[in-house]
Design a protein around this motif. Structure first.
Motif, PDB file in Angstrom:
ATOM      1  N   ALA A 117      78.198  17.699  21.797  1.00 49.82           N
ATOM      2  CA  ALA A 117      79.615  17.757  21.440  1.00 49.82           C
ATOM      3  C   ALA A 117      80.468  17.033  22.464  1.00 49.82           C
ATOM      4  O   ALA A 117      81.461  16.375  22.110  1.00 49.82           O
ATOM      5  N   LEU A 118      80.114  17.150  23.743  1.00 52.29           N
ATOM      6  CA  LEU A 118      80.839  16.400  24.771  1.00 52.29           C
ATOM      7  C   LEU A 118      80.724  14.907  24.507  1.00 52.29           C
ATOM      8  O   LEU A 118      81.734  14.183  24.540  1.00 52.29           O
ATOM      9  N   GLY A 119      79.512  14.442  24.225  1.00 46.97           N
ATOM     10  CA  GLY A 119      79.329  13.025  23.953  1.00 46.97           C
ATOM     11  C   GLY A 119      80.102  12.553  22.732  1.00 46.97           C
ATOM     12  O   GLY A 119      80.746  11.494  22.756  1.00 46.97           O
ATOM     13  N   VAL A 120      80.061  13.345  21.665  1.00 47.71           N
ATOM     14  CA  VAL A 120      80.776  12.969  20.441  1.00 47.71           C
ATOM     15  C   VAL A 120      82.279  12.965  20.679  1.00 47.71           C
ATOM     16  O   VAL A 120      82.994  12.053  20.219  1.00 47.71           O
ATOM     17  N   SER A 121      82.792  13.966  21.383  1.00 50.18           N
ATOM     18  CA  SER A 121      84.234  14.059  21.625  1.00 50.18           C
ATOM     19  C   SER A 121      84.726  12.901  22.481  1.00 50.18           C
ATOM     20  O   SER A 121      85.772  12.294  22.189  1.00 50.18           O
ATOM     21  N   VAL A 122      83.986  12.593  23.534  1.00 53.22           N
ATOM     22  CA  VAL A 122      84.372  11.463  24.390  1.00 53.22           C
ATOM     23  C   VAL A 122      84.299  10.157  23.611  1.00 53.22           C
ATOM     24  O   VAL A 122      85.216   9.319  23.682  1.00 53.22           O
TER      25      VAL A 122
END
Length: 314
Positions: A298-303
């Motif tokens: 989720a961190l990767g997708v959000s960034v």
């Protein structure tokens, strides 16, 4: 420094801080917000939706306004902007505390100490622990890990990507208000209506992203998709349904069924009932590992989403 990079660096640092430190033991900002919201409730409470909506607007709006003011104050300094984003991310996500509580209950169950497991369960969810045997406690923990992966990690990151620190703080404020007044008790059925509905809206994108990432990161992607499509709509919550169903399919277990909350019994549809097995103690650790993978993705997708959105505007 561009706002998208501020979010990328700050969110990554904040999630790392949560991984290394967990929630602060004293002076937690979310607890302070809860006390402030409780004080507002004592002044405004009426058995009326309008007064409840005012309570939601004052509390959530005030939190967002303070976050926006802080963001504006530190904007001239790139270092301070990243630090504020990191601090806000660390304050609002709760993945490590979720994993620790779930793990502690799992360890107690593995040791055969069901009374200790029952004593710790209220730290994680609102179930009546005395009504549950060991497997029932394990199922409650897995369901809570699934739902809180969305509420305590993914949803906050999504709104942080959309609106920076005000998004992070606003999502956690709305989620906290729902936990305080959004339940269907006689006292809050009307007063908490606005908080509950706003939480449904705010949680919608994070819940769907959580379900998608659970299918990607789980042991059985096809099973997760199948359970999501077949059973998510049966759940009474529009956001918990996709999350719990996808986790059930990804883990190959059955979730849902009969639940007890403070003497009130609910009979919910079984999720992944067609191909899942009953939850056992060992599934708690599997659910925690899946939750951690989903949080990192989720961190990767959000960034990535923030960077792509900024790139299209420029």
């Amino acid at each position: 420094m561009r706002a998208d990079r501020v979010f990328a660096y700050g969110a990554a640092a904040g999630l790392l801080g949560d991984h290394l430190l967990g929630d602060p033991r004293r002076g937690h900002p979310v607890a302070a917000f809860g006390r402030a919201a409780g004080a507002v409730e004592r002044v405004l409470w009426r058995d009326h939706r309008g007064w409840g909506a005012l309570h939601t607007a004052v509390c959530a709006g005030g939190a967002v306004a303070l976050a926006a003011a802080a963001t504006s104050a530190v904007r001239p300094s790139r270092t301070a902007s990243v630090a504020l984003t990191a601090a806000a991310t660390w304050a609002v996500v709760g993945g490590t505390s979720l994993a620790r509580e779930a793990g502690a209950i799992g360890q107690a169950l593995a040791a055969g100490d069901i009374e200790s497991a029952r004593a710790r369960l209220p730290h994680l969810c609102g179930r009546d622990p005395q009504a549950l045997d060991a497997d029932g406690i394990a199922r409650a923990v897995v369901e809570s890990v699934a739902e809180n992966t969305s509420d305590a990690v993914v949803g906050a990151l999504v709104w942080g990507a959309v609106a920076g620190v005000p998004g992070l703080v606003g999502f956690r404020a709305v989620n906290t208000l729902d936990a305080m007044v959004g339940h269907k008790s006689p006292k809050y059925r009307r007063y908490g209506w606005a908080s509950a509905r706003l939480d449904d809206v705010a949680g919608w994108p994070g819940a769907r992203l959580t379900a998608v990432l659970a299918t990607v990161a789980g042991d059985d992607p096809r099973g997760a998709v199948r359970a999501w499509r077949a059973d998510a709509g049966k759940h009474p919550s529009p956001n918990a349904g996709p999350v719990e169903a996808s986790f059930a399919g990804a883990l190959g277990v059955r979730l849902g069924g009969t639940l007890a909350y403070g003497g009130r019994v609910e009979h919910r549809p079984v999720l992944n009932g067609a191909s899942g097995r009953a939850v056992v103690t060992q599934d708690i650790e599997r659910a925690v590992r899946l939750s951690r993978r989903v949080g990192l993705l989720a961190l990767g997708v959000s960034v990535a989403g923030r960077l792509l959105a900024k790139g299209r505007k420029s």
